[in-house]
Scaffold this active site. Structure first.
Site, PDB file in Angstrom:
ATOM      1  N   ASP A   1       3.519   0.391   2.139  1.00 30.34           N
ATOM      2  CA  ASP A   1       2.790  -0.777   2.648  1.00 30.34           C
ATOM      3  C   ASP A   1       3.129  -1.027   4.122  1.00 30.34           C
ATOM      4  OD1 ASP A   1       1.014  -2.861   2.768  1.00 30.34           O
ATOM      5  OD2 ASP A   1       2.135  -4.208   1.462  1.00 30.34           O
TER       6      ASP A   1
ATOM      7  N   ASN B   1      -8.500  -1.895   5.118  1.00 32.88           N
ATOM      8  CA  ASN B   1      -8.738  -3.194   5.769  1.00 32.88           C
ATOM      9  C   ASN B   1      -8.674  -3.104   7.286  1.00 32.88           C
ATOM     10  OD1 ASN B   1      -5.969  -2.817   5.803  1.00 32.88           O
ATOM     11  ND2 ASN B   1      -5.487  -4.988   5.519  1.00 32.88           N
TER      12      ASN B   1
ATOM     13  N   HIS C   1       2.016  -2.336  -4.780  1.00 36.58           N
ATOM     14  CA  HIS C   1       3.198  -3.151  -4.457  1.00 36.58           C
ATOM     15  C   HIS C   1       3.568  -4.214  -5.495  1.00 36.58           C
ATOM     16  CE1 HIS C   1      -0.061  -5.666  -3.067  1.00 36.58           C
ATOM     17  NE2 HIS C   1      -0.202  -5.054  -1.925  1.00 36.58           N
TER      18      HIS C   1
ATOM     19  N   HIS D   1      -0.990   1.158   6.365  1.00 40.03           N
ATOM     20  CA  HIS D   1      -2.003   0.523   7.219  1.00 40.03           C
ATOM     21  C   HIS D   1      -1.906   1.143   8.609  1.00 40.03           C
ATOM     22  CE1 HIS D   1      -3.063  -2.638   4.295  1.00 40.03           C
ATOM     23  NE2 HIS D   1      -1.784  -2.575   3.948  1.00 40.03           N
ATOM     24  N   LEU D   2      -2.973   1.790   9.041  1.00 43.19           N
ATOM     25  CA  LEU D   2      -2.950   2.449  10.347  1.00 43.19           C
ATOM     26  C   LEU D   2      -3.710   1.661  11.412  1.00 43.19           C
ATOM     27  CD1 LEU D   2      -3.238   6.202   9.328  1.00 43.19           C
ATOM     28  CD2 LEU D   2      -1.210   4.898   9.938  1.00 43.19           C
ATOM     29  N   ARG D   3      -4.427   0.613  11.010  1.00 40.70           N
ATOM     30  CA  ARG D   3      -5.049  -0.359  11.937  1.00 40.70           C
ATOM     31  C   ARG D   3      -6.215   0.170  12.765  1.00 40.70           C
ATOM     32  NH1 ARG D   3      -3.162  -4.009   8.797  1.00 40.70           N
ATOM     33  NH2 ARG D   3      -1.023  -4.699   9.137  1.00 40.70           N
TER      34      ARG D   3
ATOM     35  N   HIS E   1       0.076   4.154   0.453  1.00 45.44           N
ATOM     36  CA  HIS E   1      -0.242   2.799   0.924  1.00 45.44           C
ATOM     37  C   HIS E   1       0.253   2.587   2.352  1.00 45.44           C
ATOM     38  CE1 HIS E   1      -0.738  -1.618  -0.503  1.00 45.44           C
ATOM     39  NE2 HIS E   1      -0.879  -1.550   0.802  1.00 45.44           N
TER      40      HIS E   1
ATOM     41  N   ASP F   1      -7.139  -3.700  -0.649  1.00 45.28           N
ATOM     42  CA  ASP F   1      -5.780  -4.169  -0.354  1.00 45.28           C
ATOM     43  C   ASP F   1      -5.744  -5.169   0.808  1.00 45.28           C
ATOM     44  OD1 ASP F   1      -2.848  -4.039  -0.688  1.00 45.28           O
ATOM     45  OD2 ASP F   1      -2.981  -3.399   1.393  1.00 45.28           O
TER      46      ASP F   1
ATOM     47  N   HIS G   1      -4.696  -4.806  -5.376  1.00 44.54           N
ATOM     48  CA  HIS G   1      -3.769  -5.769  -4.769  1.00 44.54           C
ATOM     49  C   HIS G   1      -3.807  -6.993  -5.680  1.00 44.54           C
ATOM     50  CE1 HIS G   1      -2.241  -8.187  -1.171  1.00 44.54           C
ATOM     51  NE2 HIS G   1      -2.665  -9.126  -1.983  1.00 44.54           N
TER      52      HIS G   1
END
Lengths: 428, 328
Positions: A303, A90, A230, A58-60, A56, A150, A177
């Site tokens: 996360d 996302n 999470h 987030h690499l954007r 989990h 998520d 999520h």
């Protein structure tokens, strides 16, 4: 390719041994190994674990390259001891097509600091209305097996049921999520005595627990695999424990911050502590620690959620949800779980490498530290400690909630495919 | 006391000091020249991110009566509407040399954020933040109640009725009145009491009729129109029937009991017009007292500052007492 001889590493915290790494493989394991021309790494006092796997992250990228890119996220992961991360869907555009997941996958390969396994969106645009082309993402070069909206909950029960059923065709898993949207409209922090006092809209535990309860029953009904992202409350731990006792195929993760931090920090109104799901009470923290220790919670997932400073240097309700996690996860697991005597290093390796790799169906990661296995390794010094300095990160963002805290342990080296991505604590 | 962020931050002594100072300053309002030189040369910024003409003009009048320079900075027509952040706004005000910032904001905790950041050095006064607190409203309510209830609120029963969940007035009042020794009862439908209210230093009730006879003061809270569409209660009529203060209910109050409302009122909703305008109603007096209480807060926060001392600060600090003694 360089040969590395790691001397005196305690594999999973056991007796010190030597590891010879050659051609991306652990060639031999044993005491007193020698190899001509090998680069020797002194691992006296260090623990060797299989390279960590995050389910989990987030690499954007694409879309918010000001907050993080695949490359900087992979570097942060390497500094945290990770050799494989799952990049959440996302982004902008959303990773809901084969094209986007292949782009992220390729960026990860080019980075060479960490293997990046894209997560595909469950629904088109995370809108929760119709299924994304899950099969196309599974069949793509990225070979997606984990699907998640998520950041948003797949709240429509029919859509969730269909998604759970559909991914059985390619052994996928839905990572939910769990957040009932109507119960959390405008929600800012854990609902309890403190939210009432601070005048911040509450995010009640029941909004998480109600979705988890529904989803485990759906997974049982259709015979599918469910992963709970999470998980953060005592009630959620109890529902997952009950589901597992019934033989339901459910796995669950907890974040490092939910193992350590409580909602009391919100008193500062500093949005560095704003995260979704929110920081919960000390009792919930106790419950998720126990759940991780007894296996009810299978894994730790970060996360990791980078945000630019301007999205945190503002009023609480205007701020973004999320905190960094990759470079502090192992330290926090040591502090909250190992140093407290709740688990040993073999369980750390399971929860942070073996089982997340298995849930994500990544066959080359999460392997034992043994002869003939892929040389994804982390060398960790549990006796070291550091005071967290936000600027000391490979991430493009600085939103760590641990600034000024002293955390135990230090990642000394990370090996990906037999090549050090981190050595002496420094990126290579 | 560097800032006024929460009524809960005030000790009993500090609260009484503010109220006693306000008592002295109330005399200023009765004089033909309603002005003291106390804060001459000081700059007070009214930073209003949310419309509230009532509160802003009350603070403005308070600051001007203390001879401070007042800058009104409202979100509408300022750079805030173009997306300037709280941080940049604060830095701008700091650069202009604000000695105190009176902030009103729709986000709970915004004043706290301002006070504890490095963005501004001046005193921060919370003029209402989201659904959190409104400490000067609580101080003026306590001031008003104290005047009518024998000068001391210890042991007095004060009933607060209405939308406690979303009310910053109720939060601040519950904390301050408890500090002053009063017994507070919050009356609301269960949907409009916050989760965790059991931990507050108050009693709660769902039944207004059961909470009237013992009350020395009844404070009615405004019910926002938008609550009606969010299932907090079935209809305005039903709310009014169960929780509105009408003449029949008012007649069951003790003879000396007063009726309060922080304004603006929804006549016919939480309070009937007859009650709002009756002799027990001290609602207009609350407004008058608001200026005196805010003068006291600004005086104690800004007038007492020792760093960055202006040329006439010490002189005007003495002035306030001599002037008031003259007035009495």
């Amino acid at each position: 390719m360089t040969t590395y001889l790691i001397r005196g590493a305690a594999v999973l915290g056991g007796d010190p041994t030597d590891l010879l790494i050659e051609d991306g493989v652990v060639r031999s394991v044993g005491r007193g190994l020698t190899a001509d021309g090998a680069t020797v790494v002194d691992a006296d006092g260090l623990i060797a674990l299989p390279g960590l796997v995050d389910l989990h992250t987030h690499l954007r990228e694409p879309g918010r390259e000001d907050a993080e890119t695949v490359h900087t996220g992979a570097q942060a992961a390497a500094r945290g001891g990770y050799t494989c991360v799952h990049a959440m869907a996302n982004t902008d555009p959303v990773a809901d097509t084969a094209g986007v997941v292949e782009q992220v996958w390729r960026l990860g390969r080019e980075s060479r600091y960490c293997d990046v396994q894209p997560v595909g969106a469950v629904t088109v645009g995370l809108a929760g209305e119709r299924l994304a082309e899950l099969g196309a993402m599974a069949d793509s070069a990225a070979a997606v097996r984990v699907f998640s909206d998520d950041g948003k909950c797949v709240s429509d029960a029919v859509l969730m049921r269909r998604a759970l059923e559909y991914v059985k065709a390619f052994d996928g898993v839905i990572a939910q999520h769990a957040q009932e949207p109507r119960l959390t409209e405008g929600a800012q922090m854990n609902e309890g005595v403190l939210s009432g006092e601070l005048g911040l809209q509450g995010w009640p535990a029941v909004a998480e627990e109600a979705i988890i309860a529904r989803d485990v029953l759906l997974a049982e009904h259709v015979g599918s695999r469910l992963h709970v992202c999470h998980l953060s409350t005592r009630g959620s731990v109890e529902i997952v424990r009950w589901a597992k006792s019934r033989g339901i195929d459910v796995t669950a993760e907890v974040t490092p911050h939910h193992l350590l931090l409580t909602d009391e920090l919100v008193r500062s109104y500093d949005p560095i502590y704003k995260v979704n799901p929110p920081l919960r009470t000390a009792d919930d923290v106790q419950a998720v620690r126990e759940g991780l220790a007894d296996g009810t919670i299978d894994i730790v997932a970060t996360d990791h959620a980078p945000h630019p400073m301007e999205d945190k240097e503002c009023e609480w309700s205007a701020a973004a949800f999320g905190m960094l996690g990759l470079e502090t996860a192992l330290n926090i697991v040591q502090q909250t779980m190992v140093d407290t005597g709740l688990i040993g290093w073999p369980r750390v390796a399971e929860a942070m490498s073996t089982i997340p790799a298995r849930i994500g169906r990544v066959s080359t990661h999460g392997r034992p530290v043994a002869e003939g296995e892929p040389a994804h390794l982390v060398l960790y010094d549990p006796a070291a400690s550091r005071v967290v300095e936000p600027a000391d990160t490979a991430s493009l963002s600085r939103n760590t909630p641990y600034a000024g805290r002293e955390l135990p342990g230090r990642v000394v080296a990370t090996f990906l495919d037999g090549r050090p991505t981190v050595l002496e604590g420094e990126l290579q | 006391m560097k800032h006024l962020l929460s009524a809960g931050d005030l000790s009993r002594d500090e609260a009484v000091r503010i109220l006693d100072t306000a008592e002295e300053l109330l005399g200023v309002a009765r004089r033909p020249i309603k002005k003291l030189p106390t804060l001459r040369g000081r700059t007070i910024v009214n930073l209003f991110f949310e419309d509230s003409t009532r509160t802003r003009i009350s603070f403005e009048a308070a600051a001007k009566r203390l001879s401070a320079d007042v800058i009104n900075f409202s979100a509408k027509g300022s750079s805030v509407s173009k997306g300037e952040s709280l941080k940049d706004t604060a830095l701008t005000l700091q650069a202009m040399g604000a000695d105190a910032v009176v902030i009103r904001h729709s986000a709970s905790g915004a004043p706290h954020r301002l006070a504890h950041s490095q963005w501004t050095r001046g005193a921060v006064v919370n003029a209402g933040d989201g659904t959190h607190e409104h400490p000067t409203q609580a101080l003026l309510d306590a001031f008003t109640a104290r005047k009518h209830l024998g000068g001391d609120l210890a042991g007095r029963n004060i009933t607060i009725v209405g939308d406690v969940l979303h009310s910053r007035v109720a939060r601040s009042n519950a904390l301050l009145l408890n500090t002053l020794g009063a017994n507070v009862t919050l009356v609301a439908p269960p949907t409009l009491l916050p989760v965790g209210v059991d931990a507050w230093p108050v009693q709660t009730s769902y039944d207004l009729d059961a909470s009237l006879e013992k009350a020395d003061a009844v404070m009615m809270l405004r019910v926002q129109a938008e609550r009606m569409n969010a299932a907090y209660f079935p209809s305005a009529r039903e709310y009014s029937r169960r929780y509105g203060l009408d003449v029949a209910r008012m007649n069951r109050l003790q003879d000396h009991a007063i009726v309060m409302h922080p304004g603006p009122m929804n006549r016919g909703m939480e309070i009937s017009a007859d009650v709002a305008d009756c002799e027990r109603s001290v609602i207009v007096e609350q407004v008058t007292n608001g200026v005196a209480v805010r003068m006291a807060v600004l005086y104690l926060l800004v007038g007492g500052q020792t760093d960055d001392t202006g040329p006439d600060t010490s002189g005007s600090t003495e002035n306030i007492h001599s002037d008031n003694e003259g007035a009495r």
